[in-house]
Design an enzyme around this catalytic site. Sequence first.
Site, PDB file in Angstrom:
ATOM      1  N   HIS A  93       1.710   2.096  -3.528  1.00 50.98           N
ATOM      2  CA  HIS A  93       0.692   2.934  -4.187  1.00 50.98           C
ATOM      3  C   HIS A  93       0.861   4.392  -3.780  1.00 50.98           C
ATOM      4  O   HIS A  93       0.808   5.307  -4.620  1.00 50.98           O
ATOM      5  CB  HIS A  93      -0.711   2.466  -3.778  1.00 50.98           C
ATOM      6  N   GLU A 112       0.820  -1.207   0.000  1.00 47.85           N
ATOM      7  CA  GLU A 112       0.000   0.000   0.000  1.00 47.85           C
ATOM      8  C   GLU A 112       0.859   1.265   0.000  1.00 47.85           C
ATOM      9  O   GLU A 112       0.491   2.265  -0.627  1.00 47.85           O
ATOM     10  CB  GLU A 112      -0.953   0.003   1.206  1.00 47.85           C
ATOM     11  N   HIS A 150       3.760   6.024  -5.439  1.00 48.38           N
ATOM     12  CA  HIS A 150       3.461   6.282  -6.853  1.00 48.38           C
ATOM     13  C   HIS A 150       2.807   7.661  -6.972  1.00 48.38           C
ATOM     14  O   HIS A 150       3.144   8.458  -7.856  1.00 48.38           O
ATOM     15  CB  HIS A 150       2.531   5.188  -7.387  1.00 48.38           C
TER      16      HIS A 150
END
Length: 698
Positions: free
Chosen positions: A480, A477, A483
């Site tokens: 993510h 997570e 990102h």
Amino acid sequence: MSRSSTRATLMTMRHRKLVSTWSPLATAFNAPPSKRINFTREDVGLFRMPELRTFEGFYLLRDNVENKSQDLIAEAISSQRQRKMVDIFDELSDSLCKVADLAEFIRIAHPKNKYMEAAEQACISICGVVESLNTHKPLYQALRKVVEQGDLKPTTEVDQHVARLFLFDFEQCGIHLPEAERLRVVRLNDYILQLGQKFMNGAAQPSVLPRSYVPESIRNYFPTSGENVIITGLCTNAENVQMREAAYRLYLQPSETQEELLRDLLLCRHELAKSCGFETYAHRALNASTMERPELVHEFIDQLSDQLRPRAEADFALMTQMKRKESGQPNVLAEIWDTPYFTTQLKRQSLEEQANEFLPYFSLGGCMEGLDNLLQALYGVRLENREMEPGESWHSDIYKLAVVHESEGLLGYIYCDFFERSGKPNQDCHFTIQGGKRLPDGTYQLPIVVVMLGLAQPRWAGPTLLSPARVDNLFHEMGHAMHSMLARTEYQHVTGTRCATDFAEVPSVLMEYFASDPRVLRTFARHFQTHKPISEDMLQRLCASKHLFAASETQLQVFYSALDQEYHGDMAQKGGNTTETLKAVQNRYYGLPHVENTAWQLRFSHLVGYGAKYYAYLISKTIASWIWQTYFESNPFNRQSGERYRAEILAHGGAVPSRQLVANFLQREMTPSVLANSLIHEIDTDETKIKELIVSRS
């Protein structure tokens, strides 16, 4: 000073020395967030938004965005337009997303009903605005003209790509069709939504069966209601083989209602795709994806399947051997309900893994320190725990991280909602609250995200401890989140995780590779009390255990992906019973046979959310594996590789087609055979390491 007081002083000093070895970040996360009483300052509002000092602020946000949308529509269709069309559309998208994404998160995460209800009303209102936009023909025609004929203002390749994405979003609702056909598309979309919700509800319902359906010897293992037995799920790790088998057969019994819902869902999706000009729903779903079209997915699946078959057969043969030894029956075979159980058993027997033995070495603070060290090594980025202002968070147990680059400064904020609580969704996930984008004045709109986990609340005597699986989830997570943080896109519509579905998981899956590398784990896996590093033996066993039976597990994912493609391809055109299709696909792609009178696809809720895209995780893992092998396997702390990965992959989000990003970064065309070979190479390498470790321990 007495001898006893001297000893106490020395013990205190030694204790302080041990505690001080944790970084400030680790210390913060190894203690619950402090609950502050606000005596002086006004609430700043959720996420520092003054409008959200009270729940009523959602109504103001809603009204503001509705008014702004009308202004932007007028600008887009004006003959006097002064900006690029894509700039106007992205501002429109940004305005709507800021309210919709925030409201969607608060709707499910805020503990107070008034906030949840106001957020839900805001979600409904924004949906109404979006629906009106989807039927606004002058707006659509203005965008289509720009895409087909070029803009009046100079544009880049990125501008043109993003404009095409906006146009595709428009046309998914059928606005380009004659009015009668457009209305049919609208009705199909509504019906598909209803069917999906009903199917998911049915998939989660327990099986309620007469007691006589369950063997008497295991009847007491299951809850009962009167004369009925209730089967709530698959008992995959039950030691009793009869119990595993009974749960599988009874929980997965066919349901005429579910079968009808699934068939109708697939048929409506097919009709929707045909109405919008696509051969199948799979073709529609894969438009603008990394794989681009179903034919390439099928080719990848087939090539991977052929190479997996002998390797998966070896896994099943070992499971059969273990089952025969455990049962004392020389002729039994490993069945589909046995696979999770014997994976666990092999960890215990061959790797001598004891339940919870790794927990003390993975405190939450220690894991966050490990993440911080890794991010500093790869990107020059550090995570700073920031004190929040009154009213900024939705609960008292939230942490706020500032992501700070050594030369670029503040990159964005991550709010960490890590602990379980009543009413909170039981899922690990990442939410974008505000997407990053380049602003007209040249500054950057900082991304704001939430990472949600379901960890146990820390006890007063110590920090929250994570299992290896939880460590993987945390790194996933945070992949993510990073990102979103490391992207630097012109447009928020394509920032960070707002990219092709079959590429969005690449950065998060890649982070799992770091979380499974002994060199990375050594930097932070320390006992939460003694600070003693995890032993080399434990470290090697832990990393090996993550790859046990990798071939058969990958084969299962290939089977699921192939079935999803078949349901949304040929089968949707031909119709027919979904279980018959399952049998044929299982026979082709999986090494264990279908169990008669079962229909597990009727419990497979991913068919709703990932229709024709279930392959996305498999492709993302394959690309992540390829990136890992090429850039990080030799040195997971390589700054040069990290900088290049950020500049050529993460920074672009979805602003460049993902297939092009991967090919440029890896300097090789992304063919199905190259992808399949990359994953097979990883499986073989890990299998060799596991065998060597088991031999060394025997």
